[in-house]
Design a protein around this motif. Structure first.
Motif, PDB file in Angstrom:
ATOM      1  N   ALA A 145       0.811  -1.158  -0.006  1.00 15.22           N
ATOM      2  CA  ALA A 145       0.039  -0.107  -0.138  1.00 15.22           C
ATOM      3  C   ALA A 145       0.888   1.302  -0.041  1.00 15.22           C
ATOM      4  O   ALA A 145       2.077   1.341   0.457  1.00 15.22           O
ATOM      5  CB  ALA A 145      -0.895  -0.081   1.206  1.00 15.22           C
ATOM      6  N   ARG A 146       0.225   2.249  -0.640  1.00 15.26           N
ATOM      7  CA  ARG A 146       1.022   3.697  -0.726  1.00 15.26           C
ATOM      8  C   ARG A 146      -0.152   4.518  -0.299  1.00 15.26           C
ATOM      9  O   ARG A 146      -1.192   4.599  -0.916  1.00 15.26           O
ATOM     10  CB  ARG A 146       1.570   4.043  -1.876  1.00 15.26           C
ATOM     11  CG  ARG A 146       2.713   2.910  -2.290  1.00 15.26           C
ATOM     12  CD  ARG A 146       3.982   2.716  -1.679  1.00 15.26           C
ATOM     13  NE  ARG A 146       4.970   1.789  -2.447  1.00 15.26           N
ATOM     14  CZ  ARG A 146       4.689   0.585  -2.232  1.00 15.26           C
ATOM     15  NH1 ARG A 146       3.835  -0.100  -1.637  1.00 15.26           N
ATOM     16  NH2 ARG A 146       5.625  -0.267  -2.795  1.00 15.26           N
ATOM     17  N   TRP A 147       0.348   5.686   0.386  1.00 10.41           N
ATOM     18  CA  TRP A 147      -0.597   6.731   0.762  1.00 10.41           C
ATOM     19  C   TRP A 147      -0.100   8.131   0.614  1.00 10.41           C
ATOM     20  O   TRP A 147       1.398   8.254   0.837  1.00 10.41           O
ATOM     21  CB  TRP A 147      -1.356   6.576   2.054  1.00 10.41           C
ATOM     22  CG  TRP A 147      -0.532   6.329   3.127  1.00 10.41           C
ATOM     23  CD1 TRP A 147       0.194   7.377   3.902  1.00 10.41           C
ATOM     24  CD2 TRP A 147       0.009   5.062   3.513  1.00 10.41           C
ATOM     25  NE1 TRP A 147       0.856   6.551   4.910  1.00 10.41           N
ATOM     26  CE2 TRP A 147       0.728   5.348   4.870  1.00 10.41           C
ATOM     27  CE3 TRP A 147      -0.267   3.777   3.179  1.00 10.41           C
ATOM     28  CZ2 TRP A 147       1.241   4.316   5.550  1.00 10.41           C
ATOM     29  CZ3 TRP A 147       0.119   2.748   4.022  1.00 10.41           C
ATOM     30  CH2 TRP A 147       1.220   2.966   5.020  1.00 10.41           C
ATOM     31  N   ARG A 148      -0.677   9.029  -0.139  1.00  9.31           N
ATOM     32  CA  ARG A 148      -0.174  10.251  -0.317  1.00  9.31           C
ATOM     33  C   ARG A 148      -0.606  11.383   0.669  1.00  9.31           C
ATOM     34  O   ARG A 148      -1.896  11.568   0.821  1.00  9.31           O
ATOM     35  CB  ARG A 148      -0.417  10.777  -1.667  1.00  9.31           C
ATOM     36  CG  ARG A 148       0.003  11.979  -2.266  1.00  9.31           C
ATOM     37  CD  ARG A 148      -0.184  12.290  -3.863  1.00  9.31           C
ATOM     38  NE  ARG A 148      -1.383  12.280  -4.460  1.00  9.31           N
ATOM     39  CZ  ARG A 148      -2.314  13.100  -4.101  1.00  9.31           C
ATOM     40  NH1 ARG A 148      -2.200  14.380  -3.354  1.00  9.31           N
ATOM     41  NH2 ARG A 148      -3.526  12.825  -4.527  1.00  9.31           N
ATOM     42  N   PHE A 149       0.089  12.106   1.240  1.00 11.48           N
ATOM     43  CA  PHE A 149      -0.056  13.152   1.981  1.00 11.48           C
ATOM     44  C   PHE A 149      -0.613  14.749   1.602  1.00 11.48           C
ATOM     45  O   PHE A 149      -0.053  14.896   0.366  1.00 11.48           O
ATOM     46  CB  PHE A 149       1.157  13.530   3.087  1.00 11.48           C
ATOM     47  CG  PHE A 149       1.304  12.295   4.145  1.00 11.48           C
ATOM     48  CD1 PHE A 149       0.755  12.239   5.339  1.00 11.48           C
ATOM     49  CD2 PHE A 149       2.238  11.119   3.693  1.00 11.48           C
ATOM     50  CE1 PHE A 149       1.058  11.383   6.131  1.00 11.48           C
ATOM     51  CE2 PHE A 149       2.505  10.321   4.605  1.00 11.48           C
ATOM     52  CZ  PHE A 149       1.882  10.233   5.749  1.00 11.48           C
TER      53      PHE A 149
END
Length: 315
Positions: free
Chosen positions: A199-203
């Protein structure tokens, strides 16, 4: 990128970058007899005014990759490692602001987690505690990730994890799917659901005028929401579970605008025990490593555009 070809050669130079990849740095912070570990794998990529080194071999604008390696280790001492994100921010800012030809820096960090060894049997060495103060065992769970990109005015921080293996031994079904003449898969109304989460999440944070998130707290909260959604969702498909995991993160972490998942379905098939005169009442399974279903999707905050690459191996 050059805006015109070199004289006599109608060939343009395209996007380019350089740096030092996979710098392993382990930082020990000592608070008296109690030690803390940060174990990182840091990759640096720099881009900017680098046409001439490609066209003529002139290194006038080139900061040696060996120097970028040395900077990683020096910054571990000078700035410490509060978090993977903050360490990457320090490095990216340094390379862009200290070297005029460098216009953009991308820092990728993998973090390997360690936990203290339960040393209750070593009480004589560590009176008053059940944990060894300087003894650790590498966690056999996920690897934490972050990518920091800085162009001198704006930031993009994308964090994430890989190799987080999870399983629900029930509360999962798969039925009502399309069937054609090649379909042999039986419908399942009680199955194992297992996956290895990437998983990757963008701030949302993008400039120094905004307060930065608490990177360590944010990671723990995102991971916890991910796991809670996986555990609490009665799943009719892995796609449904993926969406619930992403939705919970977006709903409860205001600092995050986008989450992308890549979830391989780690299939568990019931073993046919009838040849042995035995009934298999959802007890004995064969764990297949390949081929596997691969479910991928992005979950976004309303009004936000997707910017995380579809292929997470490119991030």
């Amino acid at each position: 990128m050059a805006d015109h070809p070199r004289p006599g050669r109608p060939v343009l130079l395209g996007q380019n970058q350089y740096g030092k990849a996979e710098n392993r740095v382990v930082k020990i912070t000592r608070h008296g007899a109690t030690h803390h570990i940060k174990d990182l794998n840091v990759s640096v990529a720099l881009s900017g005014d680098m046409d001439e080194v490609h066209y003529s071999g002139s290194n006038a604008n080139v900061l040696p990759t060996d120097t970028t390696k040395n900077t990683v280790y020096a910054f571990a001492k000078e700035h410490g490692i509060e978090s993977a994100e903050q360490f990457g921010i320090h490095l990216a800012r340094h390379f862009v602001t200290s070297q005029e030809p460098i216009r953009k820096a991308r820092i990728r960090v993998e973090e390997y987690a360690w936990e203290r060894i339960d040393a209750s049997g070593a009480a004589s060495r560590h009176p008053g505690t059940d944990d060894a103060k300087h003894s650790f065992v590498r966690k056999g769970q996920e690897t934490r990730l972050t990518q920091i990109t800085y162009d001198g005015s704006s930031w993009e921080v994308v964090s994430g994890l890989k190799d987080l293996v999870v399983m629900n031994s029930t509360d999962s079904e798969f039925w009502g799917f399309v069937k054609d003449k090649y379909t042999t898969l039986p419908e399942a109304h009680d199955r194992i659901l297992a996956t290895q989460v990437s998983a990757r999440w963008r701030f949302r944070w993008s400039d120094d005028e905004q307060p930065a998130p608490d990177w360590e707290t944010s990671y723990e909260q995102v991971r916890n929401h991910m796991l809670q959604a996986f555990a609490e969702t009665y799943s009719l498909s892995l796609q449904q579970t993926l969406y619930e995991m992403g939705s919970r993160i977006i709903d409860r972490c205001e600092e995050i605008d986008e989450v992308r998942f890549s979830l391989p379905n780690k299939h568990h098939f019931l073993v046919d025990l009838q040849p042995f005169g035995l009934k298999n009442d959802n007890e004995v399974y064969y764990a297949a490593d390949r081929p596997y279903g691969l479910i991928e999707a992005t979950v976004l905050r309303d009004g936000c555009a997707a910017r995380i690459p579809v292929d997470l191996t490119n991030l």
